[in-house]
Design an enzyme around this catalytic site. Structure first.
Site, PDB file in Angstrom:
ATOM      1  N   ASP A 109       0.804  -1.182   0.183  1.00 40.75           N
ATOM      2  CA  ASP A 109       0.001  -0.006   0.144  1.00 40.75           C
ATOM      3  C   ASP A 109       0.830   1.144   0.071  1.00 40.75           C
ATOM      4  O   ASP A 109       1.986   1.040   0.338  1.00 40.75           O
ATOM      5  CB  ASP A 109      -0.853  -0.083   1.307  1.00 40.75           C
ATOM      6  CG  ASP A 109      -2.207   0.908   1.139  1.00 40.75           C
ATOM      7  OD1 ASP A 109      -2.246   1.446  -0.040  1.00 40.75           O
ATOM      8  OD2 ASP A 109      -3.148   0.606   1.865  1.00 40.75           O
ATOM      9  N   ASP A 152     -10.710   2.219  -3.089  1.00 41.64           N
ATOM     10  CA  ASP A 152     -10.967   2.075  -1.818  1.00 41.64           C
ATOM     11  C   ASP A 152     -12.690   2.387  -1.799  1.00 41.64           C
ATOM     12  O   ASP A 152     -13.362   1.778  -0.838  1.00 41.64           O
ATOM     13  CB  ASP A 152     -10.457   3.209  -0.871  1.00 41.64           C
ATOM     14  CG  ASP A 152      -9.276   2.754  -0.292  1.00 41.64           C
ATOM     15  OD1 ASP A 152      -9.064   1.521  -0.327  1.00 41.64           O
ATOM     16  OD2 ASP A 152      -8.570   3.549   0.421  1.00 41.64           O
TER      17      ASP A 152
HETATM   18  C1  DGJ Z   1      -5.750   2.004   1.837  1.00 44.47           C
HETATM   19  C2  DGJ Z   1      -6.330   0.668   1.344  1.00 44.47           C
HETATM   20  O1  DGJ Z   1      -6.699   1.035  -0.089  1.00 44.47           O
HETATM   21  C3  DGJ Z   1      -7.093  -0.033   1.905  1.00 44.47           C
HETATM   22  O2  DGJ Z   1      -7.664  -1.215   1.304  1.00 44.47           O
HETATM   23  C4  DGJ Z   1      -6.483  -0.580   3.476  1.00 44.47           C
HETATM   24  O3  DGJ Z   1      -5.543  -1.297   2.922  1.00 44.47           O
HETATM   25  C5  DGJ Z   1      -6.285   0.737   3.992  1.00 44.47           C
HETATM   26  N1  DGJ Z   1      -5.141   1.544   3.342  1.00 44.47           N
HETATM   27  C6  DGJ Z   1      -5.071   0.306   5.229  1.00 44.47           C
HETATM   28  O4  DGJ Z   1      -4.637   1.404   6.097  1.00 44.47           O
END
Ligand code: DGJ
Length: 755
Positions: A478, A548
């Site tokens: 991430d 997200d």
């Molecule tokens: C952003 C990601 O896109 C989410 O899926 C998740 O992993 C969060 N970060 C966790 O902090």
């Protein structure tokens, strides 16, 4: 040999798939762009640009009033010697001047394609797949040499371009601009297609007529970004999914970029793409070199569908790498939307138990397992387990997950550091920052300075340690903030503006090293969802968390835009809970499943809180997906109806041999007394007969009181391919909002495969 050189005319003709690309050395060594479009048997200059005295078009060299670079279609234009359009490059000499003049020096043509030093790029597995032309241009005054590289792929209508700068002189040069590709295309009467967005709204495609000015998409964020994507396309005005001309460019790079279309006064459109020159400056001392990233150029005369299918095949086979390139991706459950930071061993075990019963193959432990991370304010950089939550360590979780027959996956955010962390306390200068300036926060974290080799080495070691000590089969990588105060404590003053690109080179080195050390792991990249969904990241990690936003209706638009460029196997797509956590919408489970099956499929909800009815439906979804997985992940996409144009969306995936297909239809809002609807399918063989089965239909959980006669029956009928293409498939009236249907279509010779 797909590259021909005509010595008399000093002309290069590149043939790639169904397209031709022609360039020519003209006059005193200028490199002219002659043609890009449908494949030509040979090229003789029928689209000649007439030499004439154009007012206010100055004349270089011989002062021939009929010649100006401002009029000449070019391959790698300079600034300051008669072309007033946007240059592809710009270099500053020691005397402060920024005028250079590149002329043809030499060329080579060879079979295959070389790797790009330190950068991701398309590749060949066999030299017979492609030919490469390298043209060396020289600025005699400074000794600057630029090598333009063009690879023509035999099986794809694709030219891969890049530019390498070599300072063969003695002066210290400053590279102010170093785009990867620039092409002057005939005509200005095009539509401009690009993929703008935002966090949770990535890649919502926009198409608008070109005006006579510079249309720019760019990122200055140190990442390719949610806000724009390093992609642009010019479309003939009549272009649709199956017809019309498309010229597209996509940059194999994950940092700040610039892509633009600039129609000029004579209706020639300059298309260019590369690293964003904004706040970029690279010192190029005598003997030093700089490699610009690769640009992928695609031509389609079969509209957007043709462009997408070319890019999809190319990226699946000649950009993504590793064991998972061709392997079916596991059905996963991710605990993020199920628990956020609030989990412990017991909760993870319970999730695993349910996942096993449902047929899920991989449990992913997301953010919050390390340091002392109870929220997003601390611990990034401290990549060791939080024993308060997991007293028996990560291995105990991994062992439990494995004992249930599932794979185990883990989340990292390696490029970041929390101020509240052991790493930051030990190395406060390891983040991007500028002396005497505040360090701006973003999600309460700072960006590690990956331009520094020791920072990269630390991350390689600390991530590798976790991956060595625990049996892990999947990593989610991430990255949750963009760059501010872009500066490095390790670089001298004159190199500060190299920081952002050096960061990318550092990141690529880290990724190359880690993915190389752990070839069995499936890596998925992520940046607050799809904030770094670009070909650069796909070279290292064959899938990306698309957004997200996991709401099924929003995903229709996000996945539609993403699918213009990137294949289904690369798009992480999950079924999440209702009410949806991003928009609060209630959608049927069937529709959430149908939407998520457009990508690499999984779940992101608390499985332990599902009703028995939902569990039964999920078991059915997963069984169906597994049966169809190879087709859904690796088939050819035909978009039938765009979610941006109305209330309905439809797409289908067809197997390469056209014997099998999967069709998805989603209606967003219900309408009273609706008009009749037929879906005209695509990609099927007109000569074949197909069994058509409606396999996933709105179930009991939609409008429970609707009359029986409205309920869609799971039927199976046989129709000719020609009938399905031309007469179309009837869409039954659907009761309720957010309804969907999926059909499995199978050539009658193999009907027993029907779901
Ligand atoms: C952003 C990601 O896109 C989410 O899926 C998740 O992993 C969060 N970060 C966790 O902090």
């Amino acid at each position: 040999m797909p590259i021909y050189f005509d010595e008399d005319k000093r002309l290069f003709h590149l043939q790639a798939g169904d397209c031709s690309y022609v360039l020519q050395i003209v006059r005193e060594g200028y490199l002219k762009h002659a043609y890009w479009g449908s494949k030509l048997r040979s090229y003789h200059g029928s689209n000649l640009v007439p030499g004439m005295d154009r007012s206010f078009a100055p004349n270089p060299d011989t002062w021939d009033r009929t010649f100006s670079l401002d009029v000449l279609p070019q391959e790698y234009p300079a600034y300051g010697n008669t072309d007033f359009r946007t240059p592809a490059y710009q270099v500053q000499l020691e005397n402060g001047s920024t005028i250079t003049d590149l002329r043809y020096k030499s060329h080579v043509i060879y079979a295959g394609k070389k790797a790009l030093n330190g950068l991701p790029a398309l590749y060949t597995e066999d030299d017979r797949e492609a030919d490469t032309l390298e043209i060396t241009l020289l600025d005699e005054v400074s000794g600057l040499e630029v090598v333009l590289s063009y690879t023509a792929f035999r099986e794809y209508s694709v030219i891969a371009r890049s530019a390498a700068f070599h300072n063969t002189g003695r002066e210290n040069l400053k590279l102010l601009r170093a785009l990867s590709a620039s092409v002057d295309i005939d005509g200005a009467d095009y539509d401009f297609l690009y993929l703008p967005g935002a966090h949770c709204r990535e890649r919502i495609a926009e198409r608008r007529p070109l005006g006579h000015f510079r249309q720019v998409v760019e990122s200055r964020r140190g990442a390719s970004s949610h806000q724009e994507n390093p992609f642009l396309a010019l479309l003939s005005r009549d272009a649709d999914e199956e017809h019309g001309e498309v010229y597209a460019m996509n940059l194999v790079y994950s940092g700040s970029f610039l892509a633009q279309a600039e129609p000029d006064q004579f209706d020639v459109t300059r298309l260019s793409i590369g690293i964003n020159p904004f706040d970029f400056c690279w010192q190029l001392a005598g003997g030093e070199s700089f490699q610009a990233p690769e640009a992928v150029l695609v031509h389609s005369s079969q509209g957007l569908g043709g462009m997408s299918r070319t890019l999809h095949r190319l990226y699946r086979k000649r950009l993504c790498r590793g064991r998972y390139r061709d392997a079916e991706r596991p059905v996963l459950v991710n605990n993020w939307e199920a628990t956020y930071f609030n989990f412990n061993e017991e909760k993870l075990f319970a999730l695993t138990d349910e996942a096993k019963k449902l047929g899920i193959e991989l449990l992913v432990l997301d953010d919050g397992w390390f340091g002392r991370r109870d929220d997003d304010n601390s611990s990034l950089g401290d990549w060791f387990v939080d024993q308060r939550k997991l007293p028996n360590g990560l291995s105990a979780v991994a062992d439990y997950v494995h004992a249930q027959g599932l794979k185990f996956g883990l989340w990292f955010e390696p490029e970041m550091v929390s101020v509240e962390s052991e790493l930051y306390r030990a190395h406060p200068d390891w983040c991007l920052h500028v002396p005497k300036r505040a360090r701006s926060g973003g999600r309460n974290q700072l960006v590690l300075d990956f331009s520094r080799p020791e920072v990269c080495d630390y991350i390689i070691a600390s991530v590798s340690k976790v991956l060595q000590e625990t049996s892990i089969q999947y990593v989610k990588w991430d990255m949750n903030r963009h760059m501010t105060e872009v500066g490095s404590a390790a670089l001298p003053a004159e190199r500060q503006r190299e920081t952002a690109h050096r960061y990318m080179l550092g990141l690529y080195r880290v990724l190359e090293e880690i993915t190389g050390r752990f070839p069995e792991i499936l890596f998925e990249s992520c940046s607050g969802g799809g904030g770094r969904f670009d070909p650069g990241m796909l070279y290292y990690m064959p899938q990306v968390w698309t957004s997200d936003d996991s709401d099924a209706v929003e995903r229709l638009k996000i996945q539609y835009g993403t699918s213009l460029v990137y294949p289904a196997s690369t798009m992480g797509a999950h079924v999440s809970a209702v009410p949806n956590h991003q928009v609060g919408r209630l959608t049927p489970l069937a529709t959430r499943g149908a939407a998520a099956m457009a990508g690499s499929f999984g779940y992101e909800l608390d499985l332990t809180r599902l009703s028995e009815e939902d569990k039964a439906e999920i078991r059915e979804q997963i069984a169906c997906y597994k049966k169809m997985r190879s087709l859904l992940q690796f088939g050819e996409l035909y978009r039938l109806q765009s979610p941006l144009e109305g209330n309905e969306t439809a797409w289908m995936i067809v197997s390469e041999d056209r014997r099998e297909a999967w069709v998805t239809y989603v209606s967003v809002l219900a309408r009273p007394n609706p008009a009749n609807r037929w879906l005209h399918l695509a990609g099927l063989d007109e000569q074949k007969d197909y069994a058509v089965a409606c396999v996933l239909a709105p179930g009991r959980n939609t409008a429970p009181d609707i009359p029986e006669s409205w309920k869609v029956q799971k039927t199976s009928e046989i129709y000719g391919g020609d009938e399905l293409l031309h007469a179309g498939l009837n869409i039954p009236v659907l009761a309720g909002d957010y309804q969907s249907l999926c059909w499995h279509i199978c050539c009658t010779e193999s009907w027993q495969k029907l779901c």
